[in-house]
Design a protein around this motif. Structure first.
Motif, short mmCIF file in Angstrom:
data_model
loop_
_atom_site.label_atom_id
_atom_site.label_comp_id
_atom_site.label_asym_id
_atom_site.label_seq_id
_atom_site.Cartn_x
_atom_site.Cartn_y
_atom_site.Cartn_z
N LYS A 1 0.82 -1.22 0.00
CA LYS A 1 0.00 0.00 0.00
C LYS A 1 0.86 1.27 0.00
N ARG B 1 -8.03 5.84 -2.74
CA ARG B 1 -8.07 5.93 -1.27
C ARG B 1 -8.86 4.75 -0.70
N GLY C 1 -6.90 1.79 -0.44
CA GLY C 1 -5.83 1.85 0.57
C GLY C 1 -4.55 2.50 0.09
N TYR C 2 -4.55 3.07 -1.10
CA TYR C 2 -3.34 3.69 -1.65
C TYR C 2 -3.43 5.20 -1.44
#
Length: 139
Positions: free
Chosen positions: A98, A123, A126-127
């Motif tokens: 991530k 988002r 999870g990035y």
């Protein structure tokens, strides 16, 4: 303020009261100045921002580009990816890391809202490390 007129003694008694009238006058004038100046300090003007001519940052060895084309299709690297399978495809390319920086680039014709939608998709996956890519111009 009291004044003692001639009562036999030539010396006037000292007045120990503080005269606050000048202080209040100054405060009121400052209040009026700030009430006039405060709305002028906020800017609500629409502008077209110029292109940046900053020194380009060094490129990583294998950057991961996420591209939004003119038809609002998504591509990871050179492969087109449907929006439904975007998160699993991104997870496979980054091997679950991530902390990988995603380089986001979009066609000039893509609306700002669409770019924000894709950034929200990143988002949700999870990035959080996203870099926007643009053309570099000479000064």
């Amino acid at each position: 303020m009291a004044v003692k007129l001639n009562h036999g003694d030539e010396e006037l008694a000292e007045n120990h009261d503080i005269n606050v009238t000048p202080f209040i006058d100054v405060i009121l004038v400052l209040l009026i100045i700030f009430m006039v100046a405060a709305p002028l300090s906020t800017v609500d003007v629409q502008v077209d921002l110029p292109a940046a001519s900053a020194t380009p940052a060094p490129r990583p060895d294998k950057p991961l580009f996420l591209t939004i084309d003119q038809q609002l299709g998504l591509s990871l690297g050179n492969d087109k990816v449907p929006r439904e399978t975007f998160a699993p495809a991104l997870e496979a390319l980054t091997k679950g890391d991530k902390e990988t920086r995603i380089f986001l680039r979009a066609d000039e014709e893509v609306a700002y809202g669409e770019i924000m939608t894709v950034m929200n998709m990143l988002r949700d996956a999870g990035y959080l490390k996203i870099a926007l890519v643009g053309l570099e111009q000479s000064p």
